[in-house]
Design an enzyme around this catalytic site. Sequence first.
Site, short mmCIF file in Angstrom:
data_model
loop_
_atom_site.label_atom_id
_atom_site.label_comp_id
_atom_site.label_asym_id
_atom_site.label_seq_id
_atom_site.Cartn_x
_atom_site.Cartn_y
_atom_site.Cartn_z
N ARG A 228 98.33 14.64 26.62
CA ARG A 228 98.24 15.12 25.16
C ARG A 228 98.16 13.89 24.24
O ARG A 228 99.20 12.71 24.66
CB ARG A 228 99.34 15.73 24.91
CG ARG A 228 99.27 17.22 25.11
CD ARG A 228 98.09 18.04 24.54
NE ARG A 228 98.14 19.50 25.06
CZ ARG A 228 97.52 19.92 25.98
NH1 ARG A 228 96.66 19.08 26.80
NH2 ARG A 228 97.54 21.23 26.38
N GLU A 257 93.40 15.17 17.00
CA GLU A 257 92.05 15.69 17.48
C GLU A 257 91.33 16.68 16.36
O GLU A 257 92.22 17.24 15.81
CB GLU A 257 92.06 16.25 18.65
CG GLU A 257 92.34 15.15 19.87
CD GLU A 257 92.78 15.99 21.28
OE1 GLU A 257 92.40 17.15 21.38
OE2 GLU A 257 93.23 15.36 22.00
N HIS A 275 88.45 15.49 24.96
CA HIS A 275 89.35 16.15 25.31
C HIS A 275 88.51 17.18 26.41
O HIS A 275 88.49 18.59 26.01
CB HIS A 275 90.10 17.12 24.39
CG HIS A 275 91.50 17.73 24.86
ND1 HIS A 275 92.38 17.97 24.21
CD2 HIS A 275 91.75 18.26 26.29
CE1 HIS A 275 93.35 18.79 24.98
NE2 HIS A 275 92.91 18.86 26.08
C1 8YV Z 1 92.38 22.80 27.00
C2 8YV Z 1 94.11 21.51 28.38
O1 8YV Z 1 93.22 24.06 27.19
O2 8YV Z 1 94.97 23.01 29.92
C3 8YV Z 1 95.22 22.29 28.96
O3 8YV Z 1 96.41 22.00 28.65
O4 8YV Z 1 94.40 20.68 27.43
C4 8YV Z 1 92.61 22.09 28.31
O5 8YV Z 1 92.30 22.80 29.42
C5 8YV Z 1 91.05 23.39 26.71
O6 8YV Z 1 90.61 22.12 26.40
C6 8YV Z 1 91.00 24.19 25.66
O7 8YV Z 1 91.45 23.88 24.51
#
Ligand code: 8YV
Length: 309
Positions: A228, A257, A275
Amino acid sequence: GVLMACPMNAYLEQELEKRFRLFRFWQFPQRAQFLKEHSASIRAVVGSSVAGADAELIEALPRLEIVSSFSVGLDKVDLGRCREKGIRVTNTPDVLTEDVADLAIGLCLAVLRRICASDKYVRSGKWKKGDFKLTTKFTGKTVGIIGLGRIGTAIAKRAEAFNCPISYYSRTVKTDCKYKYYPSAVELASNCHILIVACPLTPETRHIINREVIDALGPKGVLINIGRGPHVDEPELVSALVEGRLGGAGLDVFEHEPEVPEELFGLENVVLLPHVGSATVETRTAMADLVIGNLEAHFTNKPLLTPVV
Ligand code: 8YV
């Protein structure tokens, strides 16, 4: 009714629509008004890494029973409050592990071998004129991983195939683990060439990559972040890269983001992605099926597929 917190996936939307009364939160700019009208009929929230269920939303939905997140990371869900209120929470583990680990290795190769900068060199016609600077070998470099969970372990397995010595930092030492443990992020950074962030975002891991860690990694070191954005003190990272105090970075995530610090745009030792760790058709479909499967299990009183709370 099911409330989708933000846009995420067309197939997921379509499948939710077939089964539930679906509310798309982003289509209601007057959120307070929307909640006033519909909060009593919303029993589920579908969130993602972009938006989930914070304390405010949970308080506004008195009949909320389950938060089913289209992500493995649950930093956008107030887990404590869900626990308190008996609200179930599910995520999408396992199905995205391989894609995220593949992308982490892709970023290592892209940064060290300058794949993106080289592509630009060819497309801009510079190959015909210029001389190309040599890059850095990936095979055999020491790799340090922060967070040796599902994704961290999958990255380690891949890096092993590149003959990289692996070490890691996590809250607890993993028993019967062949990789070397360091008791802090700084010690790990001091002892590796490539540092990969693969842990969940929690108050403890926020800014785990700070100035001290960046300096420990040093001018030959490379930071890879597939976790993150807020794992990294971004202004510190930017100044280290701009000043050459850090060797390079491969970043799939950012603190704000979709804002990305423009100071990075001109740097060839940096690779910037929007991302996309889990963003393959195969994986996003599997994630959507898990979100739906968890909701269906909940509403038919069956055991949840991937419960967290
Ligand atoms: C997001 C992610 O969910 O699984 C996670 O924690 O960061 C990604 O898979 C996806 O980009 C949708 O926002």
